[in-house]
Design a protein around this motif. Structure first.
Motif, PDB file in Angstrom:
ATOM      1  N   UNK A 125       0.815  -1.226   0.000  1.00 57.52           N
ATOM      2  CA  UNK A 125       0.000   0.000   0.000  1.00 57.52           C
ATOM      3  C   UNK A 125       0.847   1.273   0.000  1.00 57.52           C
ATOM      4  N   UNK A 126       2.077   1.182   0.556  1.00 59.85           N
ATOM      5  CA  UNK A 126       2.919   2.382   0.652  1.00 59.85           C
ATOM      6  C   UNK A 126       3.983   2.407  -0.456  1.00 59.85           C
ATOM      7  N   UNK A 127       3.786   1.581  -1.468  1.00 57.19           N
ATOM      8  CA  UNK A 127       4.773   1.459  -2.561  1.00 57.19           C
ATOM      9  C   UNK A 127       6.176   1.222  -2.032  1.00 57.19           C
ATOM     10  N   UNK A 128       6.265   0.399  -1.000  1.00 56.32           N
ATOM     11  CA  UNK A 128       7.574  -0.007  -0.479  1.00 56.32           C
ATOM     12  C   UNK A 128       8.188   0.955   0.531  1.00 56.32           C
ATOM     13  N   UNK A 129       7.515   2.072   0.871  1.00 54.85           N
ATOM     14  CA  UNK A 129       8.077   2.991   1.881  1.00 54.85           C
ATOM     15  C   UNK A 129       8.229   2.255   3.215  1.00 54.85           C
ATOM     16  N   UNK A 130       7.252   1.388   3.521  1.00 57.21           N
ATOM     17  CA  UNK A 130       7.361   0.511   4.680  1.00 57.21           C
ATOM     18  C   UNK A 130       7.886  -0.820   4.167  1.00 57.21           C
ATOM     19  N   UNK A 131       9.026  -1.267   4.695  1.00 58.60           N
ATOM     20  CA  UNK A 131       9.594  -2.523   4.189  1.00 58.60           C
ATOM     21  C   UNK A 131       9.880  -3.513   5.310  1.00 58.60           C
TER      22      UNK A 131
END
Ligand code: AMP
Ligand code: MG
Length: 359
Positions: A125-131
């Protein structure tokens, strides 16, 4: 004369008296239900768990119960830690990180697999900002391990391959890594999950209320015995530990998590390098934010989203918080504060150093 008068209007008088009587019953009923006059004397326990400071303030009418409640919370935290720690070698997460075979399936218990799935959902959902696979980069920077240094650009380049969520596939009860030396991490969600589990445990006790802080996540539970909301302070990101810059009024049951660049960091040549990494660059996030706080009924979400929104920046973070139905506070390096609409009546600045931008 008076008697005649009363007789004439007796129906009206009876009605007025009845209304007053019922009205006062309703008023005092609501008041005793929601705002009791007596509040309970709290008892506070401090300690360490999950690699961080834990503070438990308990409001229990029968104070002799508090020690048992304190122990129960400690047990709950150490059980969770023994499953999700990347440092305790026997934990599910640490043994996956050590033992998985590239292209093979590494299986988890249902409980931990559910959290892993939720972490990857937030990643998407965050386009990978949260990994959820940021660990190799966190280790490269060494900020949490006392071995902090600025890595060479080539090292960052190489490590980024091992933190790319596209190199991970989830199955129903396990994960497959397609690169060597990848790892799963609960660093951004563990303390929020802890708050969720502690809330469940508290429901089995006689505690009327509690404020439990596990590192940057705070569970506000029940009430002080007086039916009122909690006033939870948010750490001033540029002041000594314990100094708050704002207060949020919250109902019992909510979790408040804060991610900040002041928690774990080092400075070199006047620049601050902290522990929240931008998975797109491999460097600590440098977008002008210094702290993000998220309030949610779910501890998992509040913790995950405080980290995610910190990486996303104020504009995208505010939109994402609204989409997920959580409330949030963003603080920038120039001491501007942005809050979600739902906090407008519940948020109070306590420091003149900060300026609320969207009142
Ligand atoms: P928090 O204090 O909840 O923001 O969590 C910070 C921790 O999350 C760090 O110490 C890392 O273990 C991990 N972390 C750092 N950057 C990220 C990121 N972009 N996504 C997910 N976890 C991260
Ligand atoms: Mg977090």
């Amino acid at each position: 004369m008076l008697i005649k008068y009363i007789a004439k209007y007796r129906h009206a008088i009876t009605a007025i008296v009845a209304v007053l009587f019922i009205g006062s019953m309703v008023y005092f009923g609501i008041r005793t239900k929601n705002m009791k006059d007596v509040s309970i004397e709290p008892q506070t326990f401090s300690g360490l768990a999950m690699g961080t400071a834990v503070k438990k303030t308990l409001y229990t009418e029968d104070a002799s119960q508090n020690e048992a409640i304190d122990k129960m919370i400690d047990t709950c935290l150490s059980e969770l830690e023994s499953k999700i720690s990347v440092r305790e070698s026997g934990s599910e997460v640490a043994s996956c990180n050590r033992n998985y075979a590239v292209n093979g399936v590494y299986e988890f218990s249902d409980e931990i697999m559910q959290y892993i799935k939720e972490e990857f959902q937030i990643c998407e959902e965050t386009n990978g900002a949260f990994s959820p696979c940021i660990r190799p980069l966190a280790e490269l920077w060494g900020i949490e391990d006392g071995e902090a240094r600025i890595p060479e650009p080539g090292e960052i380049e190489e490590t980024l391959k091992r933190t790319n969520p596209e190199n991970v596939k989830l199955t129903n009860d396990g994960i497959t890594f397609f690169e060597e030396r990848m790892a799963i991490d609960f660093g951004a969600v563990g303390k929020g999950i802890a708050c969720d589990l502690v809330r469940e445990k508290l429901q089995e006790t006689s505690a009327e209320g509690a404020v439990i802080s596990v590192g940057g996540s705070i569970l506000a539970y029940g009430d002080k015995g007086d039916g009122r909301n909690w006033h939870i302070g948010i750490q001033d990101p540029r002041a000594e530990e314990g100094k708050v810059f704002a207060v949020i009024d919250v109902e019992g049951g909510l979790v408040i998590s804060t991610s900040g660049d002041y928690e774990k960091y080092f400075e070199q040549n006047g620049k601050r390098y902290h522990h929240i990494i931008d998975p797109a660059t491999g460097y600590p996030v440098d977008n002008g934010l210094i702290s993000v706080t998220v309030v949610s009924e779910s501890g998992f979400l509040s913790d995950a989203l405080s980290t995610a929104c910190f990486v996303m920046g104020t504009e995208d973070g505010l939109k994402y918080a609204a989409k997920k139905g959580v409330e949030a506070v963003f603080v920038t390096a120039d001491k501007k504060v942005y809050i979600t609409d739902g906090l407008k009546k519940k948020f109070r600045l306590q420091s003149e150093d900060y300026q609320l931008e969207n009142k």
